[in-house]
Design a protein around this motif. Structure first.
Motif, short mmCIF file in Angstrom:
data_model
loop_
_atom_site.label_atom_id
_atom_site.label_comp_id
_atom_site.label_asym_id
_atom_site.label_seq_id
_atom_site.Cartn_x
_atom_site.Cartn_y
_atom_site.Cartn_z
N LEU A 127 17.04 -18.28 -48.25
CA LEU A 127 18.13 -19.15 -48.68
C LEU A 127 18.20 -20.35 -47.74
O LEU A 127 18.23 -20.19 -46.53
N HIS A 128 18.18 -21.53 -48.35
CA HIS A 128 18.16 -22.80 -47.61
C HIS A 128 19.60 -23.31 -47.49
O HIS A 128 20.35 -23.24 -48.47
N LEU A 166 30.28 -24.64 -52.12
CA LEU A 166 29.50 -23.99 -53.19
C LEU A 166 29.31 -24.99 -54.33
O LEU A 166 30.29 -25.47 -54.91
N HIS A 167 28.06 -25.27 -54.64
CA HIS A 167 27.76 -26.34 -55.59
C HIS A 167 27.89 -25.92 -57.05
O HIS A 167 27.99 -24.74 -57.38
N ALA A 168 27.87 -26.92 -57.91
CA ALA A 168 27.98 -26.73 -59.37
C ALA A 168 26.61 -26.43 -59.97
O ALA A 168 25.57 -26.56 -59.33
N PHE A 169 26.62 -26.08 -61.24
CA PHE A 169 25.42 -25.91 -62.05
C PHE A 169 25.15 -27.20 -62.80
O PHE A 169 26.11 -27.75 -63.38
N LEU A 225 22.23 -22.54 -53.57
CA LEU A 225 22.42 -21.19 -54.09
C LEU A 225 21.12 -20.66 -54.72
O LEU A 225 20.22 -21.45 -55.05
N ARG A 226 21.03 -19.37 -54.84
CA ARG A 226 19.84 -18.70 -55.41
C ARG A 226 19.41 -19.39 -56.71
O ARG A 226 20.21 -19.57 -57.63
#
Ligand code: MLT
Length: 265
Positions: free
Chosen positions: A18-19, A32-35, A60-61
């Protein structure tokens, strides 16, 4: 705990690499980012807030430079990845800011790892699960991502992700971020989004100080969805950003950052 200093380090969590970014000094604040974006969408807040907070910004993954895994990536899986990242960093608790899918993941964290969150920001998100129609559309879009790639997903999604009057530079940044994502990661995320549960009861039972952020021009999570969350959470504050579409932190970065600063200080 992990060594600090590397701007974009990697952590091994739950079997994947995980980066994430880890920069700045002060109380820890995790974004936490969006899609279908990545940690790169938080650039304006990284620039503005690193003097006041320790900012932790994962890809995120399935997104950015983080590994992809096959099958649906559920909100629960993302939440477990975040908790494992906090373990890796030796952090018990952080303030959490999630936008849209990031908000769904924040709500999953409240259910699975409630003690890891000190304060909560839910931006441009919603408590309800997908309708059957929305679930079916996710599967169609996952198939399109696999067959045609991330740039087709960018073409399909950008018109709804930002307000019609959004700046050209915001649109082009958005396209760059989306196109850097692996199509298989986008597909796994879509299939996981379709499986997310309703979170209204989670919000009704939280006692965390919470900030709900909405944009007047958000076509994906309109003002009404923000009001539903605000009314459900006994301890919430609502900030409505004029002129902002769904990606309010990119479209109105100064207003978004000011709302965060005032809530967190
Ligand atoms: C997002 O911005 O994370 C997505 O548009 C949310 C969704 O598709 O439900």
């Amino acid at each position: 705990p992990a060594e600090r200093g590397d701007v974009m380090p990697d952590a091994t969590v739950n079997g994947i690499t995980l980066h994430y970014a880890d920069e700045g000094n002060g109380p820890p604040l995790l974004f936490l980012h969006a899609f279908p974006l990545s940690g790169a969408m938080w650039q304006p807040q990284r620039t503005a807030l690193s003097d006041q907070f320790r900012l932790i910004v994962p890809d995120l993954r399935g997104f950015g430079a983080t590994d992809v895994t096959p099958g649906p990536t559920t909100m629960e899986q993302h939440a477990d990845d975040v908790a494992a990242l906090l373990d890796h960093l030796g952090l018990d608790q952080v303030a959490l800011c999630g936008l849209s899918m990031g908000g769904y993941i924040a709500m999953a964290l409240l259910r699975r790892h409630p003690n890891r969150v000190s304060k909560l920001v839910l931006a441009n998100t919603r408590a309800n699960a997908d309708s059957l129609e929305a679930q079916a559309q996710r599967e169609i879009n996952a198939t399109i991502a696999e067959a045609k790639g991330a740039s087709t997903i960018a073409d399909m999604m950008i018109p709804a992700l930002v307000a019609p009057h959004a700046d050209a530079h915001v649109r082009s940044m958005l396209r760059t971020i989306i196109e850097a994502n692996p199509p298989a990661g986008i597909a796994s995320a879509l299939r996981g989004l379709a499986l997310r549960p309703d979170s209204l009861a989670t919000l009704q039972s939280t006692t965390l100080p919470t900030l709900v952020i909405a944009g007047t021009d958000d076509a994906i999570t309109p003002l009404d969805t923000a009001r539903v969350m605000h009314e459900a959470i006994p301890t919430s504050r609502l900030v409505i950003i004029p002129g902002a579409g769904h990606l309010s932190n990119l479209e109105r970065p100064d207003d978004f950052t000011a709302a965060l600063r005032s809530f967190l200080s």
